[in-house]
Each structure stands twice: as C-alpha cells, then as structure tokens.
Design an enzyme around this catalytic site. Structure first.
Site, mmCIF file in Angstrom:
data_model
loop_
_atom_site.group_PDB
_atom_site.id
_atom_site.type_symbol
_atom_site.label_atom_id
_atom_site.label_comp_id
_atom_site.label_asym_id
_atom_site.label_seq_id
_atom_site.Cartn_x
_atom_site.Cartn_y
_atom_site.Cartn_z
ATOM 1 N N GLU A 370 0.691 -1.358 -0.051
ATOM 2 C CA GLU A 370 0.048 0.106 0.131
ATOM 3 C C GLU A 370 0.850 1.416 -0.104
ATOM 4 O OE1 GLU A 370 -3.137 -0.137 -0.662
ATOM 5 O OE2 GLU A 370 -2.940 -2.295 -0.470
ATOM 6 N N ASP A 426 3.382 -6.142 -5.688
ATOM 7 C CA ASP A 426 3.592 -7.272 -4.964
ATOM 8 C C ASP A 426 5.028 -7.800 -4.448
ATOM 9 O OD1 ASP A 426 1.075 -7.861 -4.783
ATOM 10 O OD2 ASP A 426 0.694 -8.922 -6.562
#
Length: 520
Positions: A370, A426
């Site tokens: 995030e 990721d």
C-alpha cells in the site's frame, strides 16, 4: 438506468443493466433456457401477488418481450466510442424534449432529494440514443398496453425488493439465481444463513454503529499498538529502500520522502465511528417497523439522502470506502491516506501473540504494498522525468517478461503489461517486508516458530506471505489490475533470492530463475 452524482454541478445517467436475462452472446439453446427460467420466475411473482394465473402468464410474457425490445436499443461501448458518442451533456429541459415519456425533473428530484434541481440542471448522459428510443417505445405502448407497462414496473419493483419481502418471494429469487447458475455449469451457490443476511443489512444501513461495536470487540489497544508498531517498521524499510534505488533522481527522492512524511494512516475504523452522537444524527429519520419491508424502505431512503448530503457537503476528513470488518487495505490518492481496516488486523493475518515472521509476512507485505502505491506514478511513462529512465524501463520490461514467462509455465497466458503496477507492488511489498523483518530479528533475538511445523523463522515468513495471497480463482473475479492468485504467489517469491536461499531451490527452476528483476 443507473443515476449517479458525478460532480457538484451534474448528474450522470448511465445505460441500464438488464443482467443475465439478455446476454445473447451465449449459445441460442442456453439463451432459450435462461428466458424460460426468467418467465417461470415472473409468473411465480405474479401469483404471489395474487394475480389471475392466465393474466399473469400474459403479462410475464409481455415483460420478456418488452425488455428484449429495450435491449435492442443498447449500443456496444466500442461502437459509441467509435462514433464519439460516449457521453452527451444536456440539461433536464433538453432531455425532456428528446425523451418526453418520462417526467425527468420529478424523477431526478425524488432520486436526489434533498438536492435542489431545476430544468437547467446539467446532465451527463451515457447513451442518449437509447433514451430517445426507449421514450418512443414507451409512448407507443402506453396507447395500447398501459396495463402491461404498469405490470412491468410492478414486477420489476417486486424483484428489486424481494430480499425485504415475505420468505416466498426470497425463495423464488434464490431458486432463480440457483437455476441460472447451474445453466452456466457452475458449482451450486452456497446458501447464506439468515444471520449473515441480518448482519449484511445492518452493516449497509447502520455501519457507524456496527463499526464501533466491532472494533471495541476485536481491536483493543494492544492490537492497535502492535499494528502501528509494525507499520512504523515497514515505513522505515520503505524509506531505506527508496534511498537505495538506482534509477531515482535526488529531487524525486526528496519529493517521495516528503510524501511519506505527510502521509496519514488510519487503522481499525473511521474516527467518526467512535462517536455515538454522530450515529444518532445520521439515523434520526429512520422509522423502524411495524414490518420489515417498511423498515427496509425507510433505511434505503435514509441512506440515499445521507449519500446526497455527503456529496453536497464534502467531509473535512477521509471517508472510508470499505467497512471496518473488511480485509482490503487501500491508499486514497485524493486524501493521501492509507487505510488498514480492523478485519485485516485479525487472525489469521495478524495477532500480537503470533511469531513476528507471520505478522511481517502477511500484513507487513500488505502494508508495504500500500505504501508503494504512493509512487506508482513514477513508473508510468513520463512520470519520473528526472530519473534514469533507461534503468527504470529495463527493470519494468524485466518485470513484464518475468510474469509473462511465469503465466506460460502455469498454462495461463497473461499480458504482463496490464498488471505491471500491481505486480511491482507485490514484489516490492514482499522485499520490503522481508527487509524489515530481517532487521527486526537482528535486533531482537529469540524468534518464535509455530509448533508441529518444520520451518525456520525465514521460511515461516515466506509461507505466511504465500498463504495470504493464495486462494482459488473464482470465475466471477474481475479481470482487473491484479495477476491471478497463483502468480501473486509465484511472481514475488521467484524474484526474491532470499526465498530460494532459505528453501534451497535449485538455480534455474521455476521459483529460482537464473535472473531477477530489481525495480524497488
């Protein structure tokens, strides 16, 4: 039709969604079966409403026919784009002349109450030709089939309200969905227990109150403190990572660090969820009882009014887009705030008593992901003009090819460019979380492991990450910006040399390729 507030000065009218009923791209036999099931369902609704069986059959058939004719007016999105007719800006007065069958001012005023509208109100219409043709068809049918149109509207309304009606209506709707699901050769739909429906409805209409109850129960001070401590360690690791990037310029790095300094973080639940007085104000217009339907309609009306009021009077604080009991963290670009709901900061993702490897591998990697979203703009063409674009583009191309190769080995072709940003998040998230975890155990010895598992702490870290990302791919999952779950596991792990080191993966294998991409 879908009606949306698109800005302080306009209302957006989108195309209607006819659902599964008219998906004609399916084979003709399947389409005919779908129509039969829909017709049976409409007949059932008419009978439940007390209609004469013979007339119900006639009106239900007309419903299908009329909907099919309306569907013919829709134009594919590609055709609208090719004709440069994706959106039309008109006033309510203009639309009234073009599609006079509907009293647009009255309908829009009722929909967006208490917003004040006038004939000069601006509208953004997605498919103006559809509204013209719809209006003409309605006017023609009103001359000869007024009772049919009334039935059409009543049946449509009853279908929409079926979750709040008698159990017979809910059963009819549920059985229709099950049959349509089976026709498409999908596994049977699991039946939702009644308590789940009650909780969902309560969450929809009384979220602030339910949120306060939820976080008081599951998100105490010790959990909140441990989560904030983990976030601070992840944030520090991001700062270290940014300073070591080979492609970032000094000026861009300075701006990036400044962004991190100004970032707000919210955990557990929105601040206003803790204020009982706010809940009382929001729900003061709701009338509960004497029937569930009346309560449901009052809640729907109150919720719609609150949405309009919130739009007309923007909040001075960030308005959460998810529920506190959800598990999806997100970063809000407009408000520059990152949100981690209480549902995510629970077992099996996180707990103060878990080994640090579990918390860093699961929630830690999500937190890092995030935070990296703040810098996605730098990866876009022209998004980092002062950076070493040659090095950056090489790293991005490496990443794209890496995922394309992985998808071929998994028998699932994937265009790596479509998921590039989230793939980078990721991989970077896992690398940053591992860096933070390695620093943590270097400073604090005596790491715990899990019983009955022959895994050292580093292996446990990677397993925790994989278990968060790994799940069965649902056929209903949208094909968006994320790679399929298996690639969200294999992609980052295969690009992390430390994973191969601790799991002793032979070089040149799927999870330990001969070359790795270095972006973050």
């Amino acid at each position: 039709m879908l009606l949306l507030l698109c800005s302080l000065s306009c209302v957006q009218i989108d195309q209607p969604d006819f659902g599964i009923l008219l998906q004609k791209e399916q084979e003709q036999k399947l389409y005919a079966q779908i129509l039969r099931e829909q017709l049976t369902y409409l007949n059932r609704l008419g009978i439940l409403l007390g209609g004469d069986p013979q007339k119900v059959q006639q009106h239900a058939s007309w419903f299908i026919s009329f909907t099919s004719r309306l569907f013919q007016f829709l134009r594919p999105l590609e055709q609208q784009q090719a004709q440069d007719k994706l959106f039309h800006v008109v006033t309510i007065k203009d639309l009234q002349k073009m599609a006079p069958a509907i009293d647009w001012l009255s309908c829009l005023q009722a929909t967006f109450m208490p917003m004040s509208l006038s004939p000069t109100q601006t509208l953004v219409v997605h498919d103006l030709d559809y509204l013209r043709n719809m209006s003409q068809l309605v006017e023609e049918e009103l001359l000869t089939s007024r009772d049919m149109i009334q039935s059409y509207m009543i049946l449509g309304l009853v279908d929409t309200l079926s979750p709040a009606l008698d159990s017979k209506f809910r059963k009819a709707r549920r059985e229709l969905r099950q049959k349509l699901w089976e026709l498409k050769e999908r596994p049977p739909l699991p039946a939702s227990p009644r308590w789940m429906k009650c909780v969902e409805s309560t969450g929809d209409f009384f979220e602030p109150t339910l949120a306060a109850m939820f976080v008081r129960e599951v998100f105490g001070p010790s959990i909140q403190s441990a989560a904030m401590e983990l976030f601070a360690e992840i944030k520090d690791a991001v700062i270290i990572r940014l300073k070591k990037l080979s492609w970032i310029s000094e000026e861009t790095l300075k701006e990036a660090l400044n962004k991190l300094t100004k970032l707000q973080v919210e955990m557990g639940a929105p601040k206003q969820a803790w204020n009982p007085e706010l809940a009382k104000e929001e729900y003061s217009d709701i009338q509960l009882g004497p029937t569930f339907l009346q309560s449901f309609l009052s809640c729907v009306r109150s919720l719609q009014i609150r949405k309009v009021q919130h739009f007309l009077h923007p909040f001075s604080y960030h308005r959460w887009t998810g529920s506190p009991w959800g598990v999806n963290a997100y970063y809000s670009v407009p408000d520059h705030v990152v949100v981690f709901p209480a549902g995510l900061l629970q077992p099996p993702f996180f707990h103060p008593g878990y080994p640090r490897a579990v918390n860093f591998g699961a929630v830690g990697s999500i937190m890092a992901h995030e935070l990296l979203r703040i810098f996605y703009q730098l990866l876009l063409p022209g998004g980092c003009p002062g950076c070493d674009t040659h090095v950056l583009q090489e790293a991005l191309l490496c990443l794209e090819n890496h995922y394309t190769a992985l998808s071929l080995s998994n028998m699932a072709p994937l265009n790596g460019s479509h998921t590039l940003l989230e793939n980078s998040g990721d991989i970077g998230g896992l690398a940053i979380a591992f860096q933070a975890y390695s620093k943590k155990i270097a400073e604090h010895s005596g790491e715990m492991t899990l019983p009955n598992q022959d895994l050292n702490p580093y292996q446990l870290f990677f397993q925790s990450y994989a278990q968060v990302m790994c799940r069965e791919l649902n056929s209903q999952d949208p094909q968006g910006s994320y790679s399929p779950p298996n690639l969200r596991v294999h992609g980052p792990l295969s690009n992390t040399p430390d994973f191969a080191k601790h799991f002793h993966c032979p070089r040149g294998t799927l999870l330990n390729p001969s070359a790795h991409c270095k972006l973050w």
